[in-house]
Motif scaffolding. Structure first.
Motif, PDB file in Angstrom:
ATOM      1  N   ARG A 264       0.845  -1.199   0.000  1.00 25.07           N
ATOM      2  CA  ARG A 264       0.000   0.000   0.000  1.00 25.07           C
ATOM      3  C   ARG A 264       0.873   1.240   0.000  1.00 25.07           C
ATOM      4  NH1 ARG A 264      -5.222   0.008   3.575  1.00 25.07           N
ATOM      5  NH2 ARG A 264      -5.895  -1.063   1.697  1.00 25.07           N
ATOM      6  N   GLY A 265       0.348   2.323  -0.572  1.00 25.06           N
ATOM      7  CA  GLY A 265       1.077   3.589  -0.629  1.00 25.06           C
ATOM      8  C   GLY A 265       1.382   4.136   0.750  1.00 25.06           C
ATOM      9  N   GLU A 266       2.366   5.026   0.813  1.00 25.81           N
ATOM     10  CA  GLU A 266       2.761   5.612   2.095  1.00 25.81           C
ATOM     11  C   GLU A 266       1.599   6.366   2.726  1.00 25.81           C
ATOM     12  OE1 GLU A 266       5.485   5.153   3.683  1.00 25.81           O
ATOM     13  OE2 GLU A 266       6.421   3.940   2.120  1.00 25.81           O
ATOM     14  N   TRP A 267       1.402   6.119   4.030  1.00 27.68           N
ATOM     15  CA  TRP A 267       0.284   6.726   4.735  1.00 27.68           C
ATOM     16  C   TRP A 267       0.431   8.248   4.820  1.00 27.68           C
ATOM     17  CZ3 TRP A 267      -4.326   4.976   5.895  1.00 27.68           C
ATOM     18  CH2 TRP A 267      -5.121   5.682   6.794  1.00 27.68           C
ATOM     19  N   GLU A 268       1.691   8.722   4.853  1.00 32.90           N
ATOM     20  CA  GLU A 268       1.914  10.160   4.965  1.00 32.90           C
ATOM     21  C   GLU A 268       1.531  10.892   3.685  1.00 32.90           C
ATOM     22  OE1 GLU A 268       4.065   7.816   5.631  1.00 32.90           O
ATOM     23  OE2 GLU A 268       4.242   7.912   7.823  1.00 32.90           O
ATOM     24  N   ASP A 269       1.535  10.190   2.555  1.00 29.40           N
ATOM     25  CA  ASP A 269       1.195  10.802   1.275  1.00 29.40           C
ATOM     26  C   ASP A 269      -0.305  10.645   1.047  1.00 29.40           C
ATOM     27  OD1 ASP A 269       0.852  11.616  -1.332  1.00 29.40           O
ATOM     28  OD2 ASP A 269       2.638  10.598  -2.088  1.00 29.40           O
ATOM     29  N   GLU A 270      -1.038  11.713   1.246  1.00 24.35           N
ATOM     30  CA  GLU A 270      -2.499  11.637   1.154  1.00 24.35           C
ATOM     31  C   GLU A 270      -2.968  11.230  -0.231  1.00 24.35           C
ATOM     32  OE1 GLU A 270      -6.407  14.452   2.111  1.00 24.35           O
ATOM     33  OE2 GLU A 270      -4.379  15.197   2.472  1.00 24.35           O
ATOM     34  N   ALA A 271      -2.243  11.613  -1.273  1.00 23.76           N
ATOM     35  CA  ALA A 271      -2.655  11.298  -2.646  1.00 23.76           C
ATOM     36  C   ALA A 271      -2.533   9.809  -2.927  1.00 23.76           C
ATOM     37  CB  ALA A 271      -1.823  12.096  -3.641  1.00 23.76           C
ATOM     38  N   ARG A 272      -1.566   9.136  -2.295  1.00 29.67           N
ATOM     39  CA  ARG A 272      -1.326   7.731  -2.573  1.00 29.67           C
ATOM     40  C   ARG A 272      -1.734   6.812  -1.424  1.00 29.67           C
ATOM     41  NH1 ARG A 272       4.723   8.356  -5.236  1.00 29.67           N
ATOM     42  NH2 ARG A 272       4.043   9.207  -7.251  1.00 29.67           N
ATOM     43  N   ARG A 273      -2.356   7.372  -0.424  1.00 23.73           N
ATOM     44  CA  ARG A 273      -2.717   6.589   0.750  1.00 23.73           C
ATOM     45  C   ARG A 273      -3.638   5.427   0.408  1.00 23.73           C
ATOM     46  NH1 ARG A 273      -5.087  10.168   5.454  1.00 23.73           N
ATOM     47  NH2 ARG A 273      -3.031  11.119   5.146  1.00 23.73           N
ATOM     48  N   THR A 274      -4.510   5.618  -0.560  1.00 23.68           N
ATOM     49  CA  THR A 274      -5.486   4.586  -0.910  1.00 23.68           C
ATOM     50  C   THR A 274      -5.033   3.715  -2.081  1.00 23.68           C
ATOM     51  OG1 THR A 274      -6.655   6.142  -2.353  1.00 23.68           O
ATOM     52  CG2 THR A 274      -7.419   5.973  -0.068  1.00 23.68           C
ATOM     53  N   GLU A 275      -3.822   3.914  -2.563  1.00 22.51           N
ATOM     54  CA  GLU A 275      -3.328   3.123  -3.689  1.00 22.51           C
ATOM     55  C   GLU A 275      -2.754   1.794  -3.215  1.00 22.51           C
ATOM     56  OE1 GLU A 275      -0.677   4.956  -6.380  1.00 22.51           O
ATOM     57  OE2 GLU A 275      -2.044   6.584  -6.922  1.00 22.51           O
ATOM     58  N   LEU A 276      -3.017   0.758  -3.996  1.00 24.41           N
ATOM     59  CA  LEU A 276      -2.477  -0.565  -3.731  1.00 24.41           C
ATOM     60  C   LEU A 276      -1.678  -1.015  -4.948  1.00 24.41           C
ATOM     61  CD1 LEU A 276      -2.499  -3.132  -1.838  1.00 24.41           C
ATOM     62  CD2 LEU A 276      -4.338  -3.971  -3.315  1.00 24.41           C
ATOM     63  N   THR A 277      -0.421  -1.358  -4.735  1.00 27.37           N
ATOM     64  CA  THR A 277       0.399  -1.898  -5.811  1.00 27.37           C
ATOM     65  C   THR A 277       0.450  -3.408  -5.677  1.00 27.37           C
ATOM     66  OG1 THR A 277       1.776   0.091  -5.845  1.00 27.37           O
ATOM     67  CG2 THR A 277       2.653  -1.857  -6.935  1.00 27.37           C
ATOM     68  N   VAL A 278       0.047  -4.113  -6.736  1.00 21.93           N
ATOM     69  CA  VAL A 278       0.056  -5.572  -6.757  1.00 21.93           C
ATOM     70  C   VAL A 278       1.257  -6.016  -7.583  1.00 21.93           C
ATOM     71  CG1 VAL A 278      -1.225  -7.668  -7.331  1.00 21.93           C
ATOM     72  CG2 VAL A 278      -2.458  -5.597  -6.627  1.00 21.93           C
ATOM     73  N   TYR A 279       2.272  -6.534  -6.903  1.00 25.12           N
ATOM     74  CA  TYR A 279       3.446  -7.058  -7.591  1.00 25.12           C
ATOM     75  C   TYR A 279       3.218  -8.531  -7.906  1.00 25.12           C
ATOM     76  CZ  TYR A 279       5.919  -2.837  -6.101  1.00 25.12           C
ATOM     77  OH  TYR A 279       6.297  -1.536  -5.908  1.00 25.12           O
ATOM     78  N   VAL A 280       3.238  -8.865  -9.184  1.00 28.35           N
ATOM     79  CA  VAL A 280       3.113 -10.264  -9.595  1.00 28.35           C
ATOM     80  C   VAL A 280       4.512 -10.851  -9.530  1.00 28.35           C
ATOM     81  CG1 VAL A 280       2.356 -11.856 -11.389  1.00 28.35           C
ATOM     82  CG2 VAL A 280       1.140  -9.692 -11.047  1.00 28.35           C
ATOM     83  N   ASP A 281       4.790 -11.567  -8.446  1.00 27.08           N
ATOM     84  CA  ASP A 281       6.133 -12.057  -8.163  1.00 27.08           C
ATOM     85  C   ASP A 281       6.444 -13.352  -8.915  1.00 27.08           C
ATOM     86  OD1 ASP A 281       8.597 -11.902  -6.962  1.00 27.08           O
ATOM     87  OD2 ASP A 281       7.987 -12.835  -5.090  1.00 27.08           O
ATOM     88  N   LYS A 282       5.402 -14.128  -9.233  1.00 31.35           N
ATOM     89  CA  LYS A 282       5.630 -15.402  -9.925  1.00 31.35           C
ATOM     90  C   LYS A 282       4.398 -15.788 -10.722  1.00 31.35           C
ATOM     91  CE  LYS A 282       6.731 -20.304  -9.150  1.00 31.35           C
ATOM     92  NZ  LYS A 282       7.054 -21.355  -8.167  1.00 31.35           N
ATOM     93  N   VAL A 283       4.611 -16.243 -11.948  1.00 31.59           N
ATOM     94  CA  VAL A 283       3.558 -16.822 -12.779  1.00 31.59           C
ATOM     95  C   VAL A 283       4.169 -18.016 -13.499  1.00 31.59           C
ATOM     96  CG1 VAL A 283       1.956 -16.509 -14.693  1.00 31.59           C
ATOM     97  CG2 VAL A 283       2.356 -14.637 -13.120  1.00 31.59           C
ATOM     98  N   ARG A 284       3.737 -19.196 -13.149  1.00 26.68           N
ATOM     99  CA  ARG A 284       4.314 -20.398 -13.761  1.00 26.68           C
ATOM    100  C   ARG A 284       3.759 -20.617 -15.173  1.00 26.68           C
ATOM    101  NH1 ARG A 284       4.354 -25.099  -9.740  1.00 26.68           N
ATOM    102  NH2 ARG A 284       6.280 -24.050  -9.109  1.00 26.68           N
TER     103      ARG A 284
END
Length: 318
Positions: A264-284
């Motif tokens: 999740r985005g940094e809590w201190e950054d109000e613009a990115r507080r609600t952003e979620l980054t989904v890293y696809v770490d593996k796909v077989r």
């Protein structure tokens, strides 16, 4: 004489080994590639004739940025982890709710051990209606339809802080898949599974994934497993989280089909507080996705996720 002596020793050793060979039963002989040629060619032909079949390339979540990296394939296992407070449970419920809403054949079993039944129902209804539960009293018709939809698409398998052994868990899941024709099962979180004290956690995780993979392929059901990471100081390079940082074993990465890491985005950054980054770490399965990252935005009012609209001059998250 020296070469002849070596040959005699070799022949003698071969004879001794030959005497200890035990015939393999007919039903357990090693299989040659040609033994399954017809089935293999039929599978290849099916992929050629139906390149967009969701059973092959996976089912779409409707989040375009994520679909290009990760799609849900029947018969596979996905492991989900994330930083503390990311909303791992929130995300996986939103994902299965979208799948059940988009496809008529989708039904999902829920082993959500840290959520009580009424809270779980409330969260799913919010995601179905796209509204906060406090607004339900003003949506009588939509509320009734959503409840009916929920009762035919989601089935509780275990929960309410109940710990289960591997045998009990698999027995319940197998029964639920057969009874309700489930296409997906959520297990959240891993640390509610109990193991034998004589077994190491590495061996337990390995056996667990072997059982999950076998069950998923046998029933054509997709299984999601949510697992918590170790403490932050134990994470990998530059403090970036990966599946290898899940507490317990490297097998969380090694034996899963797909791996998602949520940040999740940094809590201190109000613009990115609600952003979620989904890293696809593996796909077989290369036909169902690839490594990369997608960004979603969480709406606190509707408890749903939507695509992040890029803004000019705005840098992507580090």
């Amino acid at each position: 004489r020296r070469p002849q002596r070596r040959r005699a020793l070799y022949v003698g050793a071969s004879s001794a080994v030959a005497e200890t060979i035990v015939p393999v039963p007919a039903d357990r002989k090693l299989m040659c590639p040609g033994d399954h040629r017809a089935e293999t060619m039929a599978a290849i032909r099916r992929r050629q004739e139906s390149p967009t079949d969701p059973d092959i390339i996976g089912y779409s979540s409707g989040w375009t940025s994520l679909d290009s990296l990760y799609r849900v394939v029947p018969g596979e296992v996905t492991t989900i982890t994330g930083t503390p407070g990311t909303g791992k449970s929130e995300f996986v419920l939103a994902l299965v709710a979208r799948l059940c809403g988009r496809y008529e054949n989708w039904r999902c079993g829920l082993c959500c051990f840290e959520v009580q039944s009424d809270e779980l129902m409330k969260q799913l209804l919010e995601k179905r209606l796209g509204r906060r539960y406090t607004d339900f009293r003003h949506m009588h018709k939509e509320w009734e339809k959503a409840k009916e939809w929920l009762s035919t698409r989601f089935f509780r398998i275990g929960g309410d802080y109940e710990s289960l052994s591997q045998a009990d868990l698999l027995s319940r899941v197998r029964f639920a898949i057969k009874k309700h024709s489930l296409t997906g099962v959520v297990m959240d979180p891993y640390n509610y599974f109990t193991r034998d004290r004589t077994q190491t956690e590495t061996a337990f995780v390995s056996d667990l994934y072997t059982s999950f993979t076998s069950l998923a392929k046998e029933t054509k059901c997709h299984i999601w497993l949510v697992a918590h990471p170790t403490k932050r100081r134990s994470w990998g390079d530059a403090g970036k989280l990966s599946l290898y940082d899940i507490a317990g074993s490297a097998n969380f990465y090694n034996k899963t089909d797909n791996g998602l890491v949520l940040v999740r985005g940094e809590w201190e950054d109000e613009a990115r507080r609600t952003e979620l980054t989904v890293y696809v770490d593996k796909v077989r399965n290369g036909e169902a996705g690839r490594q990369g990252d997608a960004r979603l935005k969480f709406d606190w009012n509707s408890r749903t996720y939507s695509e992040v609209v890029s803004q000019p001059g705005r840098a992507p998250p580090a």
